[in-house]
Scaffold this motif. Sequence first.
Motif, mmCIF file in Angstrom:
data_model
loop_
_atom_site.group_PDB
_atom_site.id
_atom_site.type_symbol
_atom_site.label_atom_id
_atom_site.label_comp_id
_atom_site.label_asym_id
_atom_site.label_seq_id
_atom_site.Cartn_x
_atom_site.Cartn_y
_atom_site.Cartn_z
ATOM 1 N N ARG A 70 0.856 -1.183 0.000
ATOM 2 C CA ARG A 70 0.000 0.000 0.000
ATOM 3 C C ARG A 70 0.896 1.239 0.000
ATOM 4 N NH1 ARG A 70 -4.752 1.739 4.238
ATOM 5 N NH2 ARG A 70 -5.745 3.280 2.883
ATOM 6 N N PRO A 71 1.283 1.703 -1.170
ATOM 7 C CA PRO A 71 2.290 2.769 -1.259
ATOM 8 C C PRO A 71 1.827 4.131 -0.770
ATOM 9 C CG PRO A 71 1.437 2.230 -3.436
ATOM 10 C CD PRO A 71 0.907 1.192 -2.506
ATOM 11 N N SER A 72 0.528 4.308 -0.536
ATOM 12 C CA SER A 72 0.004 5.630 -0.191
ATOM 13 C C SER A 72 0.061 5.947 1.303
ATOM 14 C CB SER A 72 -1.451 5.753 -0.662
ATOM 15 O OG SER A 72 -2.285 4.846 0.032
ATOM 16 N N VAL A 73 0.606 5.026 2.113
ATOM 17 C CA VAL A 73 0.582 5.227 3.563
ATOM 18 C C VAL A 73 1.967 5.575 4.096
ATOM 19 C CG1 VAL A 73 -1.457 3.795 3.958
ATOM 20 C CG2 VAL A 73 0.803 2.741 3.889
ATOM 21 N N CYS A 74 1.997 6.109 5.325
ATOM 22 C CA CYS A 74 3.240 6.652 5.869
ATOM 23 C C CYS A 74 4.245 5.590 6.273
ATOM 24 C CB CYS A 74 2.950 7.577 7.041
ATOM 25 S SG CYS A 74 2.126 6.762 8.438
ATOM 26 N N ASN A 75 3.836 4.324 6.399
ATOM 27 C CA ASN A 75 4.794 3.290 6.785
ATOM 28 C C ASN A 75 5.274 2.466 5.592
ATOM 29 O OD1 ASN A 75 2.590 1.608 6.311
ATOM 30 N ND2 ASN A 75 2.147 1.290 8.475
ATOM 31 N N ALA A 76 4.991 2.948 4.380
ATOM 32 C CA ALA A 76 5.518 2.303 3.176
ATOM 33 C C ALA A 76 6.963 2.743 2.954
ATOM 34 C CB ALA A 76 4.674 2.679 1.960
ATOM 35 N N ALA A 77 7.775 1.865 2.400
ATOM 36 C CA ALA A 77 9.195 2.171 2.176
ATOM 37 C C ALA A 77 9.359 3.172 1.037
ATOM 38 C CB ALA A 77 9.961 0.902 1.867
ATOM 39 N N GLU A 78 10.260 4.133 1.238
ATOM 40 C CA GLU A 78 10.590 5.109 0.199
ATOM 41 C C GLU A 78 12.030 4.946 -0.270
ATOM 42 O OE1 GLU A 78 8.064 6.333 -0.804
ATOM 43 O OE2 GLU A 78 6.777 7.269 0.695
ATOM 44 N N ASN A 79 12.864 4.324 0.562
ATOM 45 C CA ASN A 79 14.271 4.102 0.215
ATOM 46 C C ASN A 79 14.621 2.623 0.326
ATOM 47 O OD1 ASN A 79 14.855 6.879 -0.069
ATOM 48 N ND2 ASN A 79 15.270 7.086 2.122
#
Length: 421
Positions: free
Chosen positions: A249-258
């Motif tokens: 679920r890429p839209s949430v704050c605990n999704a990985a960005e790096n």
Amino acid sequence: MVLEIAKKARSASLDLATVSSQVKNDALMAIAKNLRASADEIIAENKKDLLKAEANGLSKPMLERLALSPEKIDGIAKGVEEVIALPDPVGEVLDSTVRPNGLKINKVSTPIGVIAIIYESRPNVTIDCAVLCLKSGNAAILRGGSEAFNTNMALAKVLSKSIKEAGLSEDCVQIIPTSDRSALNELLKLREYVHCVIPRGGEGLIRFVVENSTIPVIKHYKGVCTVFVDKSADEKMANILTIDAKCQRPSVCNAAENLIVHKDCAQKLLPQIAKNLQDRGVELRASAKAKEILQANGIDCVDATSADFQTEYVDLIISIDVVDSVEMAIDFINENGSGHSDLIITEDVQSAEKFQSKVDSSTVYWNASTRFTDGFEFGLGAEIGISTDKLHARGPMGLRELCSYKYRVCGEGQTRGTPAF
């Protein structure tokens, strides 16, 4: 109007602080029941918000957060029922001591008082926050975003009806019935009546609240979460956990960005992981070291800037780098991350312990997806937010984090030295 809401909330909070667990649970049971009974009406109002949001060009991730369905409403109701099953933190004796002079001192958990929650898009927050505040004995003032105004007003009707059925004051939970920014500005100045503000939404909203509030704020600015694949990482686990952390679920704050990978396994593992990400529609932004490895394996990517590694994409984009050691991974995260949630994938216990000790984040994972940073997943029931602060609360905030404490001191006439009569 806002001042009157705050005054009513303060008055209601004083009564709510001493209400029994049973009465509070009765209110929560009524909320779950009435949510399901009102699903059609709520969805009809939600469709109005979705049509307007689409016309205004709201992003796809934000539209996903805004949308409700019968299944989502049932899920929200189940979340309420989870909170019912949790122990009531109010009145819990946190510490107890008897002094040499006979004074009995108890440190007792108590509600904070009046909590204002400022949030965007996600209408489930309306219910989650109301329920957690009620159960923890706090009055709540809710101010949702304009994009979910109709949905939130429909949910407010459910809350008001349910609270009244349980015999509580409707002032225990109030929603500000306007999306006018001036109402928010006014609310943030009412420290005489409001004891805590919790903003939930994009970084812009949170910074606005912090910069304009005279009331203490509990917040996290953004979720720049990192997955570190160590040199001893299990190959299958590295692929599965990275995909889950980024794509589930890429839209949430605990999704990985790096994604950062140890140089000793980068030649083998990075192309696999990158290909799996790319197959799922993820755009790859790579450092010079990472780009060299990816291009040598026929994998397209774009150059990552230093700013990319500090960006919360909330989308199918990831920034990739290669590091020489676990120490470099720790330094990378502490420099670029947001103190939210970070993961090491490794079979080396010493590396894991070093990573979990030295990464300065609210939640640090070893061989488990960052997607678990969530009140429900931590057994807290619904969450009121995630804090990256270090004072009062850190990480997912549930019932206990919505309480402060007081000291109850019992004596038998002890004095500090006043002569006896």
